[in-house]
Design an enzyme around this catalytic site. Structure first.
Site, PDB file in Angstrom:
ATOM      1  N   GLY A   1       0.784  -1.238   0.000  1.00 31.28           N
ATOM      2  CA  GLY A   1       0.000   0.000   0.000  1.00 31.28           C
ATOM      3  C   GLY A   1       0.808   1.276   0.000  1.00 31.28           C
ATOM      4  O   GLY A   1       0.345   2.303   0.507  1.00 31.28           O
TER       5      GLY A   1
ATOM      6  N   ARG B   1     -15.974 -14.836  -9.402  1.00 26.65           N
ATOM      7  CA  ARG B   1     -15.479 -13.470  -9.597  1.00 26.65           C
ATOM      8  C   ARG B   1     -16.655 -12.485  -9.568  1.00 26.65           C
ATOM      9  O   ARG B   1     -16.568 -11.401  -9.004  1.00 26.65           O
ATOM     10  CB  ARG B   1     -14.798 -13.423 -10.968  1.00 26.65           C
ATOM     11  CG  ARG B   1     -13.636 -12.516 -11.059  1.00 26.65           C
ATOM     12  CD  ARG B   1     -12.915 -12.689 -12.388  1.00 26.65           C
ATOM     13  NE  ARG B   1     -11.776 -13.561 -12.297  1.00 26.65           N
ATOM     14  CZ  ARG B   1     -10.611 -13.225 -11.758  1.00 26.65           C
ATOM     15  NH1 ARG B   1     -10.436 -12.037 -11.237  1.00 26.65           N
ATOM     16  NH2 ARG B   1      -9.616 -14.074 -11.732  1.00 26.65           N
TER      17      ARG B   1
ATOM     18  N   LEU C   1     -10.850  -7.296 -12.635  1.00 28.92           N
ATOM     19  CA  LEU C   1     -12.241  -6.933 -12.341  1.00 28.92           C
ATOM     20  C   LEU C   1     -13.147  -7.286 -13.517  1.00 28.92           C
ATOM     21  O   LEU C   1     -12.751  -7.205 -14.678  1.00 28.92           O
ATOM     22  CB  LEU C   1     -12.316  -5.442 -12.029  1.00 28.92           C
ATOM     23  CG  LEU C   1     -11.557  -5.071 -10.747  1.00 28.92           C
ATOM     24  CD1 LEU C   1     -11.227  -3.592 -10.698  1.00 28.92           C
ATOM     25  CD2 LEU C   1     -12.347  -5.503  -9.506  1.00 28.92           C
TER      26      LEU C   1
ATOM     27  N   HIS D   1      -0.394   1.362 -13.096  1.00 34.85           N
ATOM     28  CA  HIS D   1       0.247   0.147 -13.614  1.00 34.85           C
ATOM     29  C   HIS D   1       1.742   0.436 -13.777  1.00 34.85           C
ATOM     30  O   HIS D   1       2.117   1.473 -14.341  1.00 34.85           O
ATOM     31  CB  HIS D   1      -0.374  -0.245 -14.957  1.00 34.85           C
ATOM     32  CG  HIS D   1       0.233  -1.490 -15.526  1.00 34.85           C
ATOM     33  ND1 HIS D   1      -0.044  -2.738 -15.001  1.00 34.85           N
ATOM     34  CD2 HIS D   1       1.111  -1.686 -16.530  1.00 34.85           C
ATOM     35  CE1 HIS D   1       0.644  -3.651 -15.673  1.00 34.85           C
ATOM     36  NE2 HIS D   1       1.351  -3.039 -16.605  1.00 34.85           N
TER      37      HIS D   1
ATOM     38  N   THR E   1     -10.779   0.297 -18.130  1.00 37.13           N
ATOM     39  CA  THR E   1     -11.797  -0.206 -19.057  1.00 37.13           C
ATOM     40  C   THR E   1     -11.837  -1.725 -18.873  1.00 37.13           C
ATOM     41  O   THR E   1     -10.996  -2.286 -18.164  1.00 37.13           O
ATOM     42  CB  THR E   1     -11.428   0.122 -20.527  1.00 37.13           C
ATOM     43  OG1 THR E   1     -10.287  -0.664 -20.883  1.00 37.13           O
ATOM     44  CG2 THR E   1     -11.150   1.598 -20.733  1.00 37.13           C
TER      45      THR E   1
ATOM     46  N   ASP F   1      -5.328  -3.515 -18.023  1.00 39.26           N
ATOM     47  CA  ASP F   1      -4.220  -2.552 -18.137  1.00 39.26           C
ATOM     48  C   ASP F   1      -4.304  -1.732 -19.421  1.00 39.26           C
ATOM     49  O   ASP F   1      -3.348  -1.629 -20.215  1.00 39.26           O
ATOM     50  CB  ASP F   1      -2.865  -3.290 -18.039  1.00 39.26           C
ATOM     51  CG  ASP F   1      -2.695  -3.950 -16.684  1.00 39.26           C
ATOM     52  OD1 ASP F   1      -3.215  -3.407 -15.696  1.00 39.26           O
ATOM     53  OD2 ASP F   1      -2.076  -5.021 -16.617  1.00 39.26           O
TER      54      ASP F   1
ATOM     55  N   GLU G   1       5.768   6.678  -9.251  1.00 38.39           N
ATOM     56  CA  GLU G   1       4.364   6.295  -9.055  1.00 38.39           C
ATOM     57  C   GLU G   1       3.715   7.187  -7.994  1.00 38.39           C
ATOM     58  O   GLU G   1       2.616   7.710  -8.180  1.00 38.39           O
ATOM     59  CB  GLU G   1       4.267   4.823  -8.617  1.00 38.39           C
ATOM     60  CG  GLU G   1       4.722   3.843  -9.678  1.00 38.39           C
ATOM     61  CD  GLU G   1       4.443   2.388  -9.288  1.00 38.39           C
ATOM     62  OE1 GLU G   1       3.429   2.128  -8.616  1.00 38.39           O
ATOM     63  OE2 GLU G   1       5.242   1.507  -9.655  1.00 38.39           O
TER      64      GLU G   1
HETATM   65  C1  GRF Z   1       2.954  -0.823  -7.628  1.00 38.88           C
HETATM   66  O1  GRF Z   1       4.112  -0.954  -8.388  1.00 38.88           O
HETATM   67  C2  GRF Z   1       1.756  -0.641  -8.518  1.00 38.88           C
HETATM   68  O2  GRF Z   1       2.038   0.092  -9.669  1.00 38.88           O
HETATM   69  C3  GRF Z   1       1.424  -2.076  -8.901  1.00 38.88           C
HETATM   70  O3  GRF Z   1       1.680  -2.821  -7.737  1.00 38.88           O
HETATM   71  C4  GRF Z   1       2.614  -2.137  -6.911  1.00 38.88           C
HETATM   72  C5  GRF Z   1       1.929  -1.928  -5.621  1.00 38.88           C
HETATM   73  O4  GRF Z   1       2.746  -1.319  -4.665  1.00 38.88           O
HETATM   74  N1  GRF Z   1       0.091  -2.177  -9.410  1.00 38.88           N
HETATM   75  P1  GRF Z   1       2.085  -0.667  -3.382  1.00 38.88           P
HETATM   76  O5  GRF Z   1       1.178  -1.702  -2.755  1.00 38.88           O
HETATM   77  O6  GRF Z   1       1.333   0.558  -3.801  1.00 38.88           O
HETATM   78  O7  GRF Z   1       3.253  -0.349  -2.486  1.00 38.88           O
END
Ligand code: GRF
Length: 229
Positions: free
Chosen positions: A18, A71, A99, A115, A147, A151, A180
């Site tokens: 997280g 699912r 999803l 992503h 969508t 990804d 990110e």
């Molecule tokens: C991140 O690299 C995110 O882009 C990918 O999974 C990783 C999650 O990291 N989808 P975190 O749980 O936010 O630390």
């Protein structure tokens, strides 16, 4: 879009550590951005991020996919749990479940993912490994609307980092993570300010923002956009 003057209500979905969720919560709590993380929801009861979110006073919930026969049943309950918080946006932050189209449709235009690749390169898992295996010299990350195609979707922001000859998967993923976090923080700000729209071709526009590109330099995460502010 977030109605003017209302706090932008966010629900964040996680599956593990997280760190992106933490960047989002800190943006909402500490930066004067008019946003509130109403809940952090995990499909994994032991997700480390849940403990951190709870300590920050954020509501946490678990909807464990293991408790559902399909699912579809899991997604339906997850959607109910999210809807209870009436969010303007649902942010996927390391949420590791595919999803269903029904779920994506339900949150159409409000569901956002991060992503760890420069889409459309490397959809799916093991993106850092794929980047190293191909010898690309730039690796990246993408924040995009979700969508039904995995990804894929209208791009809100993209960031890049250089790849080093000596990089391990961990080196590369750690380097990318700083971009990110900076990018998700910026996207939350744009959403909260009600500046994000989609055009007829399903491309994103952010009012008053010339570029949504980010790059990691020796000075930290930079964007040409920062020069305009
Ligand atoms: C991140 O690299 C995110 O882009 C990918 O999974 C990783 C999650 O990291 N989808 P975190 O749980 O936010 O630390």
């Amino acid at each position: 879009m977030t109605p003017k003057n209302d706090a932008c209500r966010l629900v964040v979905l996680i599956s593990g550590r997280g760190s992106n969720m933490q960047a989002i919560v800190k943006t909402a709590q500490d930066t004067g951005v008019n946003a509130r993380v109403c809940a952090v929801i995990s499909n994994k009861p032991d997700a480390a991020g849940l403990v951190w979110a709870h300590e920050q006073g954020v509501d946490t919930r678990v909807v464990s996919h293991r408790d559902y026969p399909s699912r579809e049943a899991f997604d339906a309950d997850l959607a109910r749990a999210i809807d209870a918080y009436e969010p303007h946006y649902v942010l996927l932050a390391g949420f590791m479940r595919v999803l269903t189209p029904a779920f994506v449709e339900h949150f159409n235009g409000r569901l956002i993912n991060i992503h760890p690749s420069l889409l459309p390169a490397f959809p799916g898992l093991h993106t850092h490994q794929q980047a190293l295996a191909l010898g690309v010299q730039w690796h990246g990350c993408t924040v995009h609307f979700v969508t039904p195609v995995l990804d894929h979707g209208p791009i809100l922001a993209q960031g890049i980092v250089p790849v080093m000859a000596s990089d391990t998967i961990n080196d590369l993923s750690d380097r990318l993570l700083s971009v990110e976090h900076a990018m998700y923080e910026r996207v939350v700000r744009w959403l909260a300010e009600g500046r994000v729209t989609l055009d007829a071709l399903q491309r994103v526009h952010v009012q008053g923002v010339a570029t949504r590109s980010f790059v990691l330099t020796s000075q930290g995460v930079q964007s040409p956009e920062f020069c305009h502010e």
